[in-house]
Design a protein around this motif. Structure first.
Motif, PDB file in Angstrom:
ATOM      1  N   ARG A  13       0.843  -1.194   0.000  1.00 35.55           N
ATOM      2  CA  ARG A  13       0.000   0.000   0.000  1.00 35.55           C
ATOM      3  C   ARG A  13       0.879   1.245   0.000  1.00 35.55           C
ATOM      4  O   ARG A  13       1.713   1.429   0.897  1.00 35.55           O
ATOM      5  N   ILE A  14       0.703   2.092  -0.992  1.00 33.29           N
ATOM      6  CA  ILE A  14       1.530   3.294  -1.122  1.00 33.29           C
ATOM      7  C   ILE A  14       0.692   4.462  -1.623  1.00 33.29           C
ATOM      8  O   ILE A  14      -0.441   4.291  -2.075  1.00 33.29           O
ATOM      9  N   SER A  15       1.248   5.659  -1.541  1.00 35.70           N
ATOM     10  CA  SER A  15       0.574   6.837  -2.084  1.00 35.70           C
ATOM     11  C   SER A  15       0.382   6.666  -3.585  1.00 35.70           C
ATOM     12  O   SER A  15       1.198   6.042  -4.268  1.00 35.70           O
ATOM     13  N   ALA A  16      -0.704   7.218  -4.115  1.00 34.21           N
ATOM     14  CA  ALA A  16      -1.048   7.036  -5.527  1.00 34.21           C
ATOM     15  C   ALA A  16      -0.055   7.709  -6.473  1.00 34.21           C
ATOM     16  O   ALA A  16      -0.020   7.397  -7.668  1.00 34.21           O
ATOM     17  N   LEU A  17       0.735   8.621  -5.967  1.00 36.10           N
ATOM     18  CA  LEU A  17       1.864   9.197  -6.702  1.00 36.10           C
ATOM     19  C   LEU A  17       3.103   9.077  -5.827  1.00 36.10           C
ATOM     20  O   LEU A  17       3.044   9.357  -4.618  1.00 36.10           O
ATOM     21  N   GLY A  18       4.198   8.663  -6.428  1.00 36.46           N
ATOM     22  CA  GLY A  18       5.457   8.597  -5.709  1.00 36.46           C
ATOM     23  C   GLY A  18       6.378   9.724  -6.149  1.00 36.46           C
ATOM     24  O   GLY A  18       5.975  10.633  -6.879  1.00 36.46           O
ATOM     25  N   LEU A  19       7.623   9.660  -5.719  1.00 36.56           N
ATOM     26  CA  LEU A  19       8.631  10.649  -6.095  1.00 36.56           C
ATOM     27  C   LEU A  19       9.884   9.943  -6.573  1.00 36.56           C
ATOM     28  O   LEU A  19      10.482   9.147  -5.843  1.00 36.56           O
ATOM     29  N   ASP A  39       5.922  15.132   3.962  1.00 40.68           N
ATOM     30  CA  ASP A  39       4.956  15.922   4.727  1.00 40.68           C
ATOM     31  C   ASP A  39       3.624  16.052   3.976  1.00 40.68           C
ATOM     32  O   ASP A  39       2.562  16.128   4.599  1.00 40.68           O
ATOM     33  N   ALA A  40       3.710  16.083   2.645  1.00 43.16           N
ATOM     34  CA  ALA A  40       2.507  16.242   1.822  1.00 43.16           C
ATOM     35  C   ALA A  40       1.746  14.931   1.637  1.00 43.16           C
ATOM     36  O   ALA A  40       0.675  14.925   1.029  1.00 43.16           O
ATOM     37  N   GLY A  41       2.309  13.826   2.131  1.00 45.55           N
ATOM     38  CA  GLY A  41       1.616  12.551   2.045  1.00 45.55           C
ATOM     39  C   GLY A  41       2.207  11.548   1.090  1.00 45.55           C
ATOM     40  O   GLY A  41       1.719  10.422   0.979  1.00 45.55           O
ATOM     41  N   VAL A  42       3.268  11.935   0.367  1.00 45.04           N
ATOM     42  CA  VAL A  42       3.941  10.984  -0.521  1.00 45.04           C
ATOM     43  C   VAL A  42       4.651   9.948   0.346  1.00 45.04           C
ATOM     44  O   VAL A  42       5.373  10.300   1.277  1.00 45.04           O
ATOM     45  N   THR A  43       4.446   8.685   0.036  1.00 48.37           N
ATOM     46  CA  THR A  43       5.122   7.639   0.817  1.00 48.37           C
ATOM     47  C   THR A  43       6.112   6.828  -0.014  1.00 48.37           C
ATOM     48  O   THR A  43       6.984   6.171   0.547  1.00 48.37           O
ATOM     49  N   VAL A 270       1.047   3.419 -10.314  1.00 49.16           N
ATOM     50  CA  VAL A 270       1.542   4.467  -9.416  1.00 49.16           C
ATOM     51  C   VAL A 270       2.730   5.156 -10.091  1.00 49.16           C
ATOM     52  O   VAL A 270       3.857   4.648 -10.046  1.00 49.16           O
ATOM     53  N   PRO A 271       2.507   6.297 -10.730  1.00 54.46           N
ATOM     54  CA  PRO A 271       3.610   7.013 -11.385  1.00 54.46           C
ATOM     55  C   PRO A 271       4.576   7.604 -10.367  1.00 54.46           C
ATOM     56  O   PRO A 271       4.203   7.906  -9.227  1.00 54.46           O
ATOM     57  N   ILE A 272       5.826   7.785 -10.792  1.00 54.33           N
ATOM     58  CA  ILE A 272       6.849   8.370  -9.910  1.00 54.33           C
ATOM     59  C   ILE A 272       7.532   9.549 -10.605  1.00 54.33           C
ATOM     60  O   ILE A 272       8.714   9.474 -10.955  1.00 54.33           O
ATOM     61  N   PRO A 273       6.812  10.654 -10.817  1.00 51.79           N
ATOM     62  CA  PRO A 273       7.455  11.808 -11.454  1.00 51.79           C
ATOM     63  C   PRO A 273       8.618  12.301 -10.612  1.00 51.79           C
ATOM     64  O   PRO A 273       8.544  12.325  -9.379  1.00 51.79           O
ATOM     65  N   GLY A 274       9.687  12.674 -11.280  1.00 54.81           N
ATOM     66  CA  GLY A 274      10.857  13.186 -10.581  1.00 54.81           C
ATOM     67  C   GLY A 274      10.945  14.694 -10.701  1.00 54.81           C
ATOM     68  O   GLY A 274      10.606  15.270 -11.739  1.00 54.81           O
TER      69      GLY A 274
END
Length: 318
Positions: A13-19, A39-43, A270-274
């Motif tokens: 289970r992860i945030s719907a958008l990653g980094l 802090d914004a909720g990205v996990t 789950v996309p991971i925009p950089g």
């Protein structure tokens, strides 16, 4: 609280958008961006042992950056890293190399375990069954929690999954890189494997911020990619223009529209925009508030169909 999604049969289970952390330099601003995203909720935070090495940092430099940024907050993050690309020997996936790599990554990250451990590229000299068998042993040892593959073809995915459940496949997927839709995506759906698209904004092209090759620094790696060169650049710019017009009508940015389209392609994505910039992180997260109807999804598909991008994905490709 951000929307979340579940990857794989083991239900990560992860945030719907990653980094994606790949292009972040090792400095305080990058630490600020990573911590601000958390802090914004990205996990979900994505790195690799290779990242950083091409920026005159040590092999594992990007992992060290991520580990430093998450120090004291490890329990709130899902950390993904990769092994298997070497500077001189090509892709590797033999047991001895994997055991050495995972210990090095744990040291660089300063962590006791890795949540999602990807093979960066398939090793043509080691059967995937042997590679995944070794990774399964690492799961049993508690060094990693979930197994992933990156840029793997259908045959490798099936053979790997038969040895141990594969939680996610990472590969390029965006409005101008849709090659995986015909063969790979149906297999991921069949096997319940998550999809983690890297470069979901077309290496920055789909942000609408790049209007000329001169917008890229002289040493920017993208100058070597076919889609950023000559006539290809102009053709791709025309497509971005059409997407921008639709974004204006929708009341969002072109980045948000491109990410919302990806998210609309399936709950297992789950996309991971950089980005190096925390403001961009917040902009990208705005995509989670953009709801697209079936008609709008079809309209975007029509604007940017499979094969629309001019030029290959990597240097040397036509």
């Amino acid at each position: 609280m951000l929307k979340t999604r579940t990857l794989g049969n083991d239900k990560l289970r992860i945030s719907a958008l990653g980094l994606g952390v790949m292009m972040m330099p090792d400095n305080d601003e990058s630490v600020h961006t990573i911590q601000g995203a958390l802090d914004a909720g990205v996990t979900m935070f994505d790195t690799a042992d290779l990242y950083g090495a091409y920026e005159k940092q040590r092999f594992g430099g990007n992992e060290k950056l991520l580990g430093r940024a998450l120090q004291g907050r490890r329990s709130k993050a899902i950390v993904a890293t990769k092994f298997g690309i070497t500077h001189t020997q090509g892709p590797k996936g033999d047991p001895a190399y994997i055991k050495k790599s995972v210990d090095a990554s744990l040291y660089n990250l300063g962590m006791d375990y890795i949540d999602l451990y990807y093979q960066h590229r398939p090793d043509p000299n080691t059967p995937i069954e042997e590679t995944v068998g070794t990774l399964a042993d690492l799961v049993q040892q508690g060094k990693i929690r979930y197994i992933g593959l990156s840029e793997a073809p259908v045959e490798i995915i099936r053979r790997a999954h038969a040895v141990h459940p594969i939680t996610a496949l990472q590969t390029e997927y965006s409005l101008w890189s849709r090659e995986l839709e015909d063969e790979i995506m149906p297999v991921l759906h069949e096997l319940n494997i998550g999809l983690v698209p890297y470069s979901p904004l077309g290496r920055g092209f789909l942000t609408g911020q790049i209007r000329s090759i001169d917008d890229l620094p002289e040493d920017d790696y993208r100058r070597h990619y076919p889609r950023f060169q000559g006539e290809n650049f102009q053709k791709n710019l025309e497509v971005v223009g059409l997407i921008q017009e639709m974004a204006k009508q929708k009341g969002c940015t072109v980045s948000q529209l491109a990410l919302a389209w990806l998210l609309g392609k399936g709950e297992h994505i789950v996309p991971i925009p950089g980005t190096r910039n925390l403001e961009r992180v917040h902009e990208n997260l705005g995509a989670l508030q953009v709801s697209l109807t079936d008609d709008e999804m079809n309209q975007i598909d029509h604007i940017s169909p499979q094969g629309i991008a001019a030029g290959g994905r990597f240097p040397g490709q036509v």
